[in-house]
Write an enzyme that holds these catalytic residues in place. Structure first.
Site, PDB file in Angstrom:
ATOM      1  N   SER A   1     -10.782   1.530   6.016  1.00  0.00           N
ATOM      2  CA  SER A   1     -11.028   1.947   4.724  1.00  0.00           C
ATOM      3  C   SER A   1     -11.600   1.137   3.674  1.00  0.00           C
ATOM      4  O   SER A   1     -11.323  -0.113   4.055  1.00  0.00           O
ATOM      5  CB  SER A   1      -9.582   2.600   4.352  1.00  0.00           C
ATOM      6  OG  SER A   1      -8.432   1.454   4.228  1.00  0.00           O
TER       7      SER A   1
ATOM      8  N   ILE B   1     -12.479  -0.484  -0.201  1.00  0.00           N
ATOM      9  CA  ILE B   1     -11.817  -0.929  -1.497  1.00  0.00           C
ATOM     10  C   ILE B   1     -12.297   0.092  -2.626  1.00  0.00           C
ATOM     11  O   ILE B   1     -13.354   0.472  -2.702  1.00  0.00           O
ATOM     12  CB  ILE B   1     -12.401  -2.299  -2.088  1.00  0.00           C
ATOM     13  CG1 ILE B   1     -12.495  -3.413  -0.671  1.00  0.00           C
ATOM     14  CG2 ILE B   1     -12.006  -2.919  -3.087  1.00  0.00           C
ATOM     15  CD1 ILE B   1     -11.137  -3.587  -0.345  1.00  0.00           C
TER      16      ILE B   1
ATOM     17  N   CYS C   1       0.743  -1.497   0.100  1.00  0.00           N
ATOM     18  CA  CYS C   1      -0.002  -0.100   0.027  1.00  0.00           C
ATOM     19  C   CYS C   1       0.739   1.330   0.023  1.00  0.00           C
ATOM     20  O   CYS C   1       0.362   2.463   0.043  1.00  0.00           O
ATOM     21  CB  CYS C   1      -0.874  -0.157   1.154  1.00  0.00           C
ATOM     22  SG  CYS C   1      -1.863  -1.276   1.144  1.00  0.00           S
TER      23      CYS C   1
ATOM     24  N   HIS D   1      -8.687   4.374  -0.936  1.00  0.00           N
ATOM     25  CA  HIS D   1      -7.406   3.622  -1.034  1.00  0.00           C
ATOM     26  C   HIS D   1      -7.233   2.793  -1.916  1.00  0.00           C
ATOM     27  O   HIS D   1      -7.136   1.543  -1.898  1.00  0.00           O
ATOM     28  CB  HIS D   1      -7.295   2.856   0.433  1.00  0.00           C
ATOM     29  CG  HIS D   1      -6.199   2.366   0.990  1.00  0.00           C
ATOM     30  ND1 HIS D   1      -4.741   2.894   0.282  1.00  0.00           N
ATOM     31  CD2 HIS D   1      -5.702   1.453   1.727  1.00  0.00           C
ATOM     32  CE1 HIS D   1      -3.687   2.154   0.555  1.00  0.00           C
ATOM     33  NE2 HIS D   1      -4.294   1.183   1.475  1.00  0.00           N
TER      34      HIS D   1
ATOM     35  N   LYS E   1      -9.569   6.401   4.484  1.00  0.00           N
ATOM     36  CA  LYS E   1     -10.656   6.176   5.191  1.00  0.00           C
ATOM     37  C   LYS E   1     -11.819   6.453   4.755  1.00  0.00           C
ATOM     38  O   LYS E   1     -12.705   5.792   4.420  1.00  0.00           O
ATOM     39  CB  LYS E   1     -10.809   6.928   6.743  1.00  0.00           C
ATOM     40  CG  LYS E   1     -12.012   6.543   7.460  1.00  0.00           C
ATOM     41  CD  LYS E   1     -12.331   5.067   7.854  1.00  0.00           C
ATOM     42  CE  LYS E   1     -13.717   4.681   8.034  1.00  0.00           C
ATOM     43  NZ  LYS E   1     -14.333   4.626   6.899  1.00  0.00           N
TER      44      LYS E   1
END
Lengths: 396, 396
Positions: free
Chosen positions: B209, B211, B84, B338, B334
């Site tokens: 967070s 998808i 990430c 993300h 959040k």
């Protein structure tokens, strides 16, 4: 143009079907040698690029797993992918990190464990490496199929024969027979190659590189630091990089790889060399012979000879030791093997050994110019990297 | 320490469920804006790093497909993965390429299209992002499960409550409500967060967070070139990077991420800043709030406050505009969303806008120091990157 960068440590695993080790153990075989050859330790490393294409196993963060096993946890880290040129991309990014001053010592670690692939199979997965949705799904093109398009175009335009292609395989198996790290250590003759079954006409089994597990690692250092580590640094003179279209249908020409030509020009320009008639500069070359036709196109894309004359080099044995330029004295992808994420580092390791007169008996080039060149292609010219190494320090 | 590097172009797509576009079209939304904002064209770009974790679709060479669609074919190219934190890794490598002199203009393009994932599902795939064979296969740990280990350790040691965690979610949804690029544009209140279902105790749906599909792009240039492109460059003062163990069982502490602490120290040191009591340096921060607990740990790992005091910042509203340091005015992972390969570039885009006073109404920080900081984590501290930006040119 940044700080000068030297190769100060190298490592190379045995290539082949390596079901005896997991990916971290396989990488460690090279990392350990790289540390030993440089008298460095994990704490000395300030930047790590792990090249690994992956997709063969369930491990989604291979760089982290490899790094932890090698005692490198904590260090700046990432994984890089440029298909079969991933290894050169890792070297390129490590080179930039040292050249910029971001790191004094950086490491490029290439590793691939392809023989554990679940579904899709290795060949299917590699076949997707063009424009998946268009060319693979709609036309059923496979990776050998892609290179077969180039082979037929080349043969048709220039009159090369299947025997000419087989000459590349015969040479590379010959040199691999003297390389204990190679996947195949058996020489082959013309009938063996010519009688092998077609994979994608005109490419036969013996025109094709194998599915390989393996690793290779390179440690780079800035000039000041390199001096303290070794009396025999090998310098990176330049790295050229380029890319090609995803869709092969958008390519202008199928007798050479445009990305490789662009990368070569960039590398030559940065190193202050001419872009034609270039064989004279180098004592050895490692080129990307994923299929025999790819090695012949490489001779031309690198400017060793004019367009359409590459196959004659193979035919006349000019790429053996003693010829115009010795190519793939390691055995090449064809016979040394092709663990796709590690091939770029493997080329740099081999050329470093060649320049330092440390190659195995029977496959050591004569070092006169003190320069060597690697040519690493991802996909079918989707990526290309050309790296020029030298015993002499690059000019300011 | 190499050449100075400025941000001269930025682009950011709408984040969300983007079934209306394919991956190349999604990336183009950001690339196009980056070109327009800098008056640059594809021909000007000399180095490209595409950050994309992938694995959701059958496209194995996403960088090539994205690059072709954007008219960038031919350019030096690779794909980078640091889980990430991939986006920050792309920025880091592009920064090194410009700093070293390898390129005058470089581009970091982040893109991820997660909602098209086949099997394994997104959550399963992300869950593997630790040590797959050990922790996922044997213990069944999931990604929310990993962060829940940290949350329970933190709450137990320092006395933070679930309400304190929810304060982070409420703040980030509040700012996302003013960000037209954000995935969620609805404010939430404490009951909504506290009554949401548990994903991995004590983390609830609103601690997590989403998808996300999305892209972001950043164009970097050397000092000389940046001068010609823009009158308002934002400079990269430093980038710190570090990694953590693959196995969480090998971590010493579960109340902070050691990799983030190391990356922060490196970034502060390179920028010539102290490593403690650091909130005073910055007008805004974007931190990696993949779960609410992660934002609280970030406050401490970045040295904004002492260990164990991060949750108090959330409780007291000190990370809203007007507080000690405004954090995640974009809405954060959040609520902005993300898309894992694009999050790093997204943070840099947001902070560039903040520093240039170009953020949306209601969520523009007051620019006094002219400095901002991003904190981007891969996996559960398997990777970490900290980037410091400034309106003032870095010192020699």
């Amino acid at each position: 143009m940044g700080r000068k960068v030297a190769i100060v440590g190298i490592g190379h695993s045995k290539f082949g079907v390596r079901n005896d080790v997991n990916i971290a153990e396989l990488a460690w075989e090279s990392i350990k040698q790289a540390f030993e050859s440089s008298n460095l330790e994990p704490k000395d490393i300030q930047y790590i690029s792990v090249s690994n294409v992956g997709g063969w196993s369930g491990e989604p963060l291979p760089a982290v797993v490899v790094s932890e096993y090698a005692g490198l946890t904590g260090k700046p880290l990432h994984r890089v992918e440029a298909a079969c040129a991933s290894g050169s991309s890792a070297v390129f990014n490590a080179y930039n990190a040292v050249s910029s001053g971001q790191a004094d010592i950086a490491m490029a670690i290439g590793v691939e464990k392809m023989n554990e692939s679940p579904t899709p199979t290795v060949v299917e997965f590699i076949g997707r490496a063009g424009n998946y949705f268009w060319e693979f799904e709609n036309f059923g093109l496979t990776f050998p199929g892609y290179y077969a398009l180039y082979a037929t175009a080349y043969m048709s335009k220039y009159g090369a024969s299947e025997e000419d292609l087989c000459q590349v395989a015969i040479k590379n198996h010959y040199y691999a027979s003297m390389n204990p790290k190679a996947q195949f250590q058996r020489k082959i003759d013309m009938p063996t190659c010519m009688n092998s079954r077609y994979i994608a006409w005109p490419l036969k089994l013996f025109d094709s590189s194998p599915i390989t597990d393996g690793s290779a690692a390179v440690i780079l250092a800035s000039e000041d630091v390199a001096k303290k580590i070794t009396d025999s640094p090998v310098w990176i003179h330049s790295i050229g990089a380029a890319s090609g279209s995803a869709n092969l249908s958008k390519r202008n020409d199928f007798t050479g790889l445009e990305a490789a030509q662009l990368a070569a020009k960039m590398a030559y320009k940065k190193a202050g060399l001419e872009t034609e008639n270039t064989a004279k500069y180098f004592d050895a070359a490692e080129v990307h012979d994923c299929f025999t036709i790819a090695e012949i196109m490489a001779y031309e894309d690198l400017g060793f000879v004019k367009r359409g004359e590459g196959y004659k080099l193979a035919k006349e044995g000019q790429t053996y030791i003693g010829g115009l330029i010795p190519v793939n004295l390691s055995g090449g992808l064809k016979a040394k093997g092709h663990p796709i994420g590690a091939t770029g580092e493997s080329m740099v390791v081999e050329l470093t050994k060649q320049l330092l007169n440390k190659a195995d008996k029977g496959r050591q080039a004569t070092i006169k110019n003190g320069r060597a060149i690697s040519h690493n292609v991802g996909g079918t010219g989707h990526y290309a990297y050309v790296t020029i190494l030298g015993l002499d320090k690059p000019k300011d």
